[in-house]
Design a protein around this motif. Structure first.
Motif, PDB file in Angstrom:
ATOM      1  N   PRO A   9       0.820  -1.221   0.000  1.00 46.31           N
ATOM      2  CA  PRO A   9       0.000   0.000   0.000  1.00 46.31           C
ATOM      3  C   PRO A   9       0.850   1.266   0.000  1.00 46.31           C
ATOM      4  N   THR A  10       0.334   2.276  -0.654  1.00 49.14           N
ATOM      5  CA  THR A  10       1.026   3.563  -0.737  1.00 49.14           C
ATOM      6  C   THR A  10       1.337   4.146   0.637  1.00 49.14           C
ATOM      7  N   PRO A  11       0.425   4.116   1.615  1.00 49.25           N
ATOM      8  CA  PRO A  11       0.772   4.682   2.930  1.00 49.25           C
ATOM      9  C   PRO A  11       1.929   3.954   3.617  1.00 49.25           C
ATOM     10  N   VAL A  12       2.054   2.655   3.394  1.00 46.15           N
ATOM     11  CA  VAL A  12       3.172   1.913   3.993  1.00 46.15           C
ATOM     12  C   VAL A  12       4.490   2.378   3.381  1.00 46.15           C
ATOM     13  N   ILE A  13       4.503   2.547   2.079  1.00 42.41           N
ATOM     14  CA  ILE A  13       5.709   3.053   1.411  1.00 42.41           C
ATOM     15  C   ILE A  13       6.004   4.472   1.901  1.00 42.41           C
ATOM     16  N   GLY A  14       4.953   5.283   2.090  1.00 42.05           N
ATOM     17  CA  GLY A  14       5.143   6.638   2.601  1.00 42.05           C
ATOM     18  C   GLY A  14       5.749   6.651   3.996  1.00 42.05           C
ATOM     19  N   LEU A  15       5.293   5.733   4.865  1.00 39.51           N
ATOM     20  CA  LEU A  15       5.867   5.651   6.204  1.00 39.51           C
ATOM     21  C   LEU A  15       7.338   5.265   6.152  1.00 39.51           C
ATOM     22  N   ILE A  16       7.672   4.335   5.273  1.00 38.34           N
ATOM     23  CA  ILE A  16       9.066   3.917   5.132  1.00 38.34           C
ATOM     24  C   ILE A  16       9.913   5.079   4.617  1.00 38.34           C
ATOM     25  N   LEU A  17       9.400   5.791   3.622  1.00 38.45           N
ATOM     26  CA  LEU A  17      10.137   6.951   3.093  1.00 38.45           C
ATOM     27  C   LEU A  17      10.330   8.020   4.167  1.00 38.45           C
ATOM     28  N   LEU A  18       9.277   8.289   4.936  1.00 39.37           N
ATOM     29  CA  LEU A  18       9.389   9.289   6.004  1.00 39.37           C
ATOM     30  C   LEU A  18      10.401   8.859   7.040  1.00 39.37           C
ATOM     31  N   TYR A  19      10.399   7.580   7.403  1.00 41.44           N
ATOM     32  CA  TYR A  19      11.379   7.082   8.370  1.00 41.44           C
ATOM     33  C   TYR A  19      12.804   7.259   7.842  1.00 41.44           C
ATOM     34  N   VAL A  20      13.016   6.901   6.580  1.00 37.96           N
ATOM     35  CA  VAL A  20      14.356   7.024   5.999  1.00 37.96           C
ATOM     36  C   VAL A  20      14.785   8.495   5.966  1.00 37.96           C
ATOM     37  N   LEU A  21      13.867   9.378   5.593  1.00 42.66           N
ATOM     38  CA  LEU A  21      14.202  10.802   5.545  1.00 42.66           C
ATOM     39  C   LEU A  21      14.506  11.356   6.932  1.00 42.66           C
ATOM     40  N   LEU A  22      13.774  10.902   7.948  1.00 47.90           N
ATOM     41  CA  LEU A  22      14.044  11.355   9.312  1.00 47.90           C
ATOM     42  C   LEU A  22      15.340  10.753   9.845  1.00 47.90           C
ATOM     43  N   ALA A  23      15.588   9.478   9.550  1.00 50.17           N
ATOM     44  CA  ALA A  23      16.791   8.813  10.055  1.00 50.17           C
ATOM     45  C   ALA A  23      18.060   9.387   9.431  1.00 50.17           C
ATOM     46  N   THR A  24      17.968   9.815   8.183  1.00 51.59           N
ATOM     47  CA  THR A  24      19.140  10.380   7.514  1.00 51.59           C
ATOM     48  C   THR A  24      19.242  11.896   7.708  1.00 51.59           C
ATOM     49  N   HIS A  25      18.327  12.464   8.466  1.00 55.46           N
ATOM     50  CA  HIS A  25      18.293  13.900   8.776  1.00 55.46           C
ATOM     51  C   HIS A  25      18.091  14.771   7.547  1.00 55.46           C
ATOM     52  N   ILE A  26      17.518  14.193   6.497  1.00 54.85           N
ATOM     53  CA  ILE A  26      17.154  15.005   5.335  1.00 54.85           C
ATOM     54  C   ILE A  26      15.948  15.869   5.703  1.00 54.85           C
ATOM     55  N   VAL A  27      15.008  15.261   6.431  1.00 64.51           N
ATOM     56  CA  VAL A  27      13.871  15.982   6.984  1.00 64.51           C
ATOM     57  C   VAL A  27      14.067  16.019   8.491  1.00 64.51           C
ATOM     58  N   LYS A  28      13.967  17.184   9.064  1.00 60.75           N
ATOM     59  CA  LYS A  28      14.117  17.330  10.519  1.00 60.75           C
ATOM     60  C   LYS A  28      12.780  17.053  11.189  1.00 60.75           C
ATOM     61  N   LEU A  29      12.833  16.537  12.407  1.00 58.14           N
ATOM     62  CA  LEU A  29      11.615  16.218  13.149  1.00 58.14           C
ATOM     63  C   LEU A  29      10.743  17.460  13.330  1.00 58.14           C
ATOM     64  N   ARG A  30      11.370  18.610  13.537  1.00 63.77           N
ATOM     65  CA  ARG A  30      10.609  19.840  13.738  1.00 63.77           C
ATOM     66  C   ARG A  30       9.811  20.216  12.489  1.00 63.77           C
ATOM     67  N   ASN A  31      10.199  19.653  11.316  1.00 61.13           N
ATOM     68  CA  ASN A  31       9.503  19.956  10.065  1.00 61.13           C
ATOM     69  C   ASN A  31       8.221  19.152   9.884  1.00 61.13           C
ATOM     70  N   VAL A  32       8.009  18.116  10.689  1.00 62.33           N
ATOM     71  CA  VAL A  32       6.831  17.273  10.504  1.00 62.33           C
ATOM     72  C   VAL A  32       6.115  16.924  11.812  1.00 62.33           C
TER      73      VAL A  32
END
Length: 146
Positions: free
Chosen positions: A49-72
């Motif tokens: 499902p698309t939301p599962v892929i989205g959660l994985i992408l968000l996790y990867v972006l947060l873990a690699t600090h591409i997206v900061k926690l304060r941004n989401v």
């Protein structure tokens, strides 16, 4: 005199403020859009499902600090507060299918219990394996930092 004009920064001034809610919504929307592009790439025998892929992408972006926690964080907290409301349609659909539960209720409960136990065992062994790899292969501490 120029050196006297500089005001020392306090912790409040150096702390970064959260992004505006519209920016946070845009980040979530962009992640879901990319996930919707990735979802059809999986074979029909293994749909993801698309939301599962989205959660994985968000996790990867947060873990690699591409997206900061304060941004989401604010929008994520808001979405989590809506979870109970979002599951109401599922409960209504379940109530509409009570005749299926009457005939196959025991089998459904058994499958749910067995699947839960199998999942817990798999997660436990996977975690133990990851800890062993971190400890013996990468020679790193497995202590939890607080």
């Amino acid at each position: 005199m120029a050196s006297q004009d500089k005001v020392p920064q306090t912790a409040e001034q150096t702390e970064e403020k959260p992004s505006p809610i519209i920016v946070q919504m845009a980040i979530f929307a962009a992640i879901l859009f990319v996930a919707s592009l990735i979802s059809p790439l999986f074979p029909p025998s293994f749909p993801v499902p698309t939301p599962v892929i989205g959660l994985i992408l968000l996790y990867v972006l947060l873990a690699t600090h591409i997206v900061k926690l304060r941004n989401v964080e604010k929008f994520g907290d808001f979405m989590i507060s809506l979870i109970a409301f979002l599951f109401v349609p599922s409960g209504i659909q379940l109530a509409a299918s009570l005749n299926i539960l009457k005939t196959q209720g025991v089998q459904i409960v058994a499958v749910v219990l067995i699947a839960t136990i199998v999942m817990l065992v798999v997660v436990a062994y996977t975690t133990a394996g990851m800890i062993w790899i971190r400890k013996h292969v990468f020679h790193r501490s497995v202590d939890v930092k607080s």
